[in-house]
Design a protein around this motif. Structure first.
Motif, PDB file in Angstrom:
ATOM      1  N   HIS A  12       0.892  -1.157   0.000  1.00 28.03           N
ATOM      2  CA  HIS A  12       0.000   0.000   0.000  1.00 28.03           C
ATOM      3  C   HIS A  12       0.932   1.209   0.000  1.00 28.03           C
ATOM      4  CE1 HIS A  12      -2.779   3.085   1.342  1.00 28.03           C
ATOM      5  NE2 HIS A  12      -3.787   2.251   1.177  1.00 28.03           N
ATOM      6  N   ASP A  66       2.087   2.528   3.424  1.00 31.57           N
ATOM      7  CA  ASP A  66       3.054   1.692   4.150  1.00 31.57           C
ATOM      8  C   ASP A  66       4.452   1.863   3.565  1.00 31.57           C
ATOM      9  OD1 ASP A  66       1.157   0.582   5.857  1.00 31.57           O
ATOM     10  OD2 ASP A  66       0.678  -1.043   4.469  1.00 31.57           O
ATOM     11  N   ALA A  91       5.249  -9.631   5.953  1.00 36.54           N
ATOM     12  CA  ALA A  91       4.043  -9.371   6.754  1.00 36.54           C
ATOM     13  C   ALA A  91       2.794  -9.872   6.035  1.00 36.54           C
ATOM     14  CB  ALA A  91       3.920  -7.879   7.032  1.00 36.54           C
ATOM     15  N   LYS A 103       3.893 -13.651   8.489  1.00 32.30           N
ATOM     16  CA  LYS A 103       5.031 -14.096   9.302  1.00 32.30           C
ATOM     17  C   LYS A 103       5.526 -12.955  10.193  1.00 32.30           C
ATOM     18  CE  LYS A 103       6.453 -17.218   5.676  1.00 32.30           C
ATOM     19  NZ  LYS A 103       7.044 -17.104   4.359  1.00 32.30           N
ATOM     20  N   TYR A 149       9.106  -0.857  13.203  1.00 26.40           N
ATOM     21  CA  TYR A 149       8.143  -0.854  12.087  1.00 26.40           C
ATOM     22  C   TYR A 149       7.961  -2.265  11.533  1.00 26.40           C
ATOM     23  CZ  TYR A 149       6.704   3.889  10.942  1.00 26.40           C
ATOM     24  OH  TYR A 149       6.086   5.097  10.946  1.00 26.40           O
ATOM     25  N   ILE A 177       4.424  -3.993  11.295  1.00 25.54           N
ATOM     26  CA  ILE A 177       3.862  -4.429  10.007  1.00 25.54           C
ATOM     27  C   ILE A 177       3.574  -5.929  10.038  1.00 25.54           C
ATOM     28  CG2 ILE A 177       4.515  -4.827   7.599  1.00 25.54           C
ATOM     29  CD1 ILE A 177       5.840  -2.037   7.703  1.00 25.54           C
ATOM     30  N   ALA A 178       4.460  -6.674  10.681  1.00 32.56           N
ATOM     31  CA  ALA A 178       4.236  -8.119  10.792  1.00 32.56           C
ATOM     32  C   ALA A 178       2.955  -8.387  11.578  1.00 32.56           C
ATOM     33  CB  ALA A 178       5.433  -8.775  11.464  1.00 32.56           C
ATOM     34  N   GLY A 204       0.070  -7.875   9.464  1.00 30.27           N
ATOM     35  CA  GLY A 204      -0.170  -9.017   8.573  1.00 30.27           C
ATOM     36  C   GLY A 204      -0.933 -10.131   9.251  1.00 30.27           C
ATOM     37  N   THR A 264      -4.188  -0.247   5.214  1.00 26.37           N
ATOM     38  CA  THR A 264      -2.724  -0.227   5.241  1.00 26.37           C
ATOM     39  C   THR A 264      -2.201  -1.131   6.345  1.00 26.37           C
ATOM     40  OG1 THR A 264      -2.424   1.561   6.823  1.00 26.37           O
ATOM     41  CG2 THR A 264      -2.850   2.213   4.552  1.00 26.37           C
ATOM     42  N   LEU A 265      -1.070  -1.755   6.068  1.00 25.19           N
ATOM     43  CA  LEU A 265      -0.519  -2.740   7.006  1.00 25.19           C
ATOM     44  C   LEU A 265      -0.091  -2.118   8.326  1.00 25.19           C
ATOM     45  CD1 LEU A 265       1.627  -5.147   4.813  1.00 25.19           C
ATOM     46  CD2 LEU A 265       0.057  -5.853   6.600  1.00 25.19           C
ATOM     47  N   ILE A 266       0.481  -0.930   8.255  1.00 26.23           N
ATOM     48  CA  ILE A 266       0.973  -0.303   9.487  1.00 26.23           C
ATOM     49  C   ILE A 266      -0.184   0.000  10.435  1.00 26.23           C
ATOM     50  CG2 ILE A 266       1.975   1.854  10.362  1.00 26.23           C
ATOM     51  CD1 ILE A 266       3.970   1.618   7.942  1.00 26.23           C
ATOM     52  N   VAL A 267      -1.262   0.507   9.903  1.00 26.47           N
ATOM     53  CA  VAL A 267      -2.419   0.784  10.756  1.00 26.47           C
ATOM     54  C   VAL A 267      -3.035  -0.529  11.239  1.00 26.47           C
ATOM     55  CG1 VAL A 267      -4.673   1.906  10.871  1.00 26.47           C
ATOM     56  CG2 VAL A 267      -2.800   3.001   9.658  1.00 26.47           C
TER      57      VAL A 267
END
Lengths: 411, 138
Positions: free
Chosen positions: A341, A344, A406, A410, B29, B33-34, B37, B79-82
């Motif tokens: 995204h 990110d 991610a 993992k 981070y 991010i993991a 996921g 978004t992955l971070i959020v």
């Protein structure tokens, strides 16, 4: 020119961000200012500051002379026949809105249409859409091909006797596509349609000659060409002067009030009500001087080389799509992928010291036309180096690896 | 014999342990991010406008339900971070009572160094998310 000596003029390029050496690749949003521009700005406020046009004291005369010198320099820079064609504004958005209020509202009588393109930044799209909505006009958006080219066949059909204006960007702020602006202006003029050119992305990289192009209106922002934010210009061709009406009322734009009615100043002053951003305009003048001293040929050549190299490196990343044509000329490259995204990826790049932009870049119609909702944009300027591009792409690759892991769930 | 329910503080400490080996911002981070996921995507019917949180740069949908007197957070983002932030909130909140959550200190983001990762605008987005959860918990 020597890139090392050029970089010495930009102190910000030596700073660190998040503990890493800054790699600034967000020049399509804002360029950095060289020391000469910063010095001109602070010198003005340190030594010469006074309001313009309304005083007889020395400092006011100095300020006025500096502002009018800047106007003359800006006119020369874009090939305008005289300084009176140059209106100082707060930027491209303000310039376009000024054309709406001072000219288009006056011309939009009866049945009318305005033609814009899907390539436009919102600043050259929303004011026209709004005018058509308010005044019952027909807003026509010229579509793009999947590779981001303007559909000139559709344009040919859209330009009708009812069209009062064709609004078009010189360079896309998403794909970097460079329009054949002279060809587009000639086409519109052959149908009797005036043209407004958004040159915000083009002004730093490409020489502009409004007289040769035949542009009716042209807008640009200082902050995309080494100047400060809050300053821009609007060029108006002399043939449209009589069609203009004042759009903002206030100080400095009338010569008298007779029988209860204002007597307006001549162009450009009656479109510049209120105190202008004098220090910013002085700094803008210095930015023009700087670009001319480096030479626009050098800037164009170097930015073309850097963008081409960047495209080459980004195209080698797995499953990363570059928006638009493979070789467009404008110095920005936007990418998308199922692997990330943009938000990110931009955050992870920032943590590695790389400044890029994520989102729609104020160009939702363009992203929609290209079948995506947002992108990650890398936009180099002539002061960037190939080493910086390599560092940015390496950081991007690392960000993609983190995101890939991610996405696979993992930790 | 059933396990004693973990307290709100214990839940936060368990999340903190996930960041124990993160030595710099990029490491933190990477963990965030993991975790993002690992947040399951709800059914698309969950992503409705009435569940959207205002004030966030990225899109965030959330819903707080109650089950057997404890809170149950369902949330997602584009978004992955959020998503990572939402995962942390879910791990800390789910199983806690409304009283425990509303009266307890939410320290996990600060102590994990996650707050420092976020820019002021993004911190404001996280505050909006937490405020919305608190509003729904009341």
């Amino acid at each position: 020119m020597d890139i090392c000596s050029i970089r010495k003029d930009f102190p910000i390029l030596n700073r660190t961000v998040n503990g890493k050496k800054l790699v600034y690749l967000d020049n399509a949003a804002t360029t950095q200012m060289p020391s000469q521009v910063l010095y001109a700005y602070t010198q003005h406020y340190s030594l010469d500051n006074a309001n313009v046009h309304r005083g007889i004291h020395t400092l006011s005369e100095i300020s006025t002379a500096k502002l009018e010198d800047a106007r003359a320099a800006a006119a020369r820079f874009i090939g305008a026949p005289s300084p009176e064609c140059i209106v100082f504004t707060s930027g491209t958005t303000d310039s376009v809105n000024t054309v709406v209020r001072a000219w288009a509202e006056n011309m939009a009588r009866g049945s009318f249409s305005i033609v814009a393109t899907a390539m436009e930044h919102h600043s050259n799209y929303l004011p026209w859409l709004d005018l058509c909505t308010r005044r019952g006009g027909n807003f026509v958006e010229i579509p793009l091909s999947q590779d981001g080219r303007l559909d000139t066949v559709a344009l040919g059909k859209a330009l009708t006797p009812e069209t009062i204006l064709f609004a078009v960007t010189y360079v896309s702020n998403v794909t970097g596509a460079v329009n054949d602006i002279k060809g587009l202006i000639d086409l519109a003029h052959s149908r009797g349609v005036p043209v407004l050119v958004d040159a915000a992305q083009a002004a730093r990289e490409f020489p502009i000659d409004v007289s040769e192009l035949g542009a009716d209106f042209l807008c640009l922002s200082a902050h995309k060409m080494l100047g400060p934010s809050g300053v821009g210009l609007l060029y108006v061709a002399k043939r449209h002067f009589e069609e203009l009406v004042p759009c903002r009322l206030g100080g400095g734009m009338i010569s008298d009030i007779r029988n209860g009615l204002p007597v307006y100043e001549q162009m450009p002053h009656f479109l510049e009500a209120g105190t202008p951003n004098i220090g910013g305009i002085v700094a803008f003048h210095e930015a023009i001087r700087y670009i001319e001293s480096v030479s626009r040929g050098y800037i164009e050549e170097r930015e073309t080389m850097l963008t081409s190299r960047l495209r080459e490196m980004l195209s080698q990343l797995k499953d990363v799509r570059i928006l638009g044509l493979s070789d467009t000329g404008g110095s920005c490259v936007s990418v998308v992928s199922g692997r990330f995204h943009p938000y990110d990826a931009a955050l992870l790049l920032d943590k590695q010291g790389v400044a890029v932009r994520s989102g729609t870049h104020c160009a939702i119609p363009c992203h929609r036309a290209l079948g995506v909702t947002g992108s990650l944009r890398f936009s180099p300027a002539f002061y960037n180096t190939e080493d910086e591009l390599e560092a940015a792409v390496t950081a991007f690759d690392r960000a993609l690896s983190i995101l890939d892991r991610a996405a696979g769930g993992k930790p | 014999m059933t396990d004693k329910p973990r307290s709100f503080i214990e839940r936060q400490n368990e999340v903190l342990a996930l960041f124990a080996d993160a030595y710099d911002d990029l490491d933190r981070y990477t963990v965030l991010i993991a975790l993002g996921g690992m947040l399951e995507q709800p059914d698309v019917s969950f992503m409705t406008d009435d569940r959207l949180v205002k004030g966030c740069q990225s899109q965030v949908w959330l819903d707080l339900a109650r089950s057997d007197g404890t809170l149950e957070l369902t949330a997602y983002s584009d978004t992955l971070i959020v998503r990572g932030l939402l995962y942390i909130l879910r791990e800390c909140i789910n199983g806690a009572t409304a009283g425990e959550f509303l009266s307890g200190e939410l320290f996990v983001f600060e102590r994990a160094g996650v707050s420092d990762l976020l820019s002021p605008t993004r911190r404001s987005g996280l505050s909006s998310i937490i405020s919305e959860i608190r509003r729904q918990a009341e």
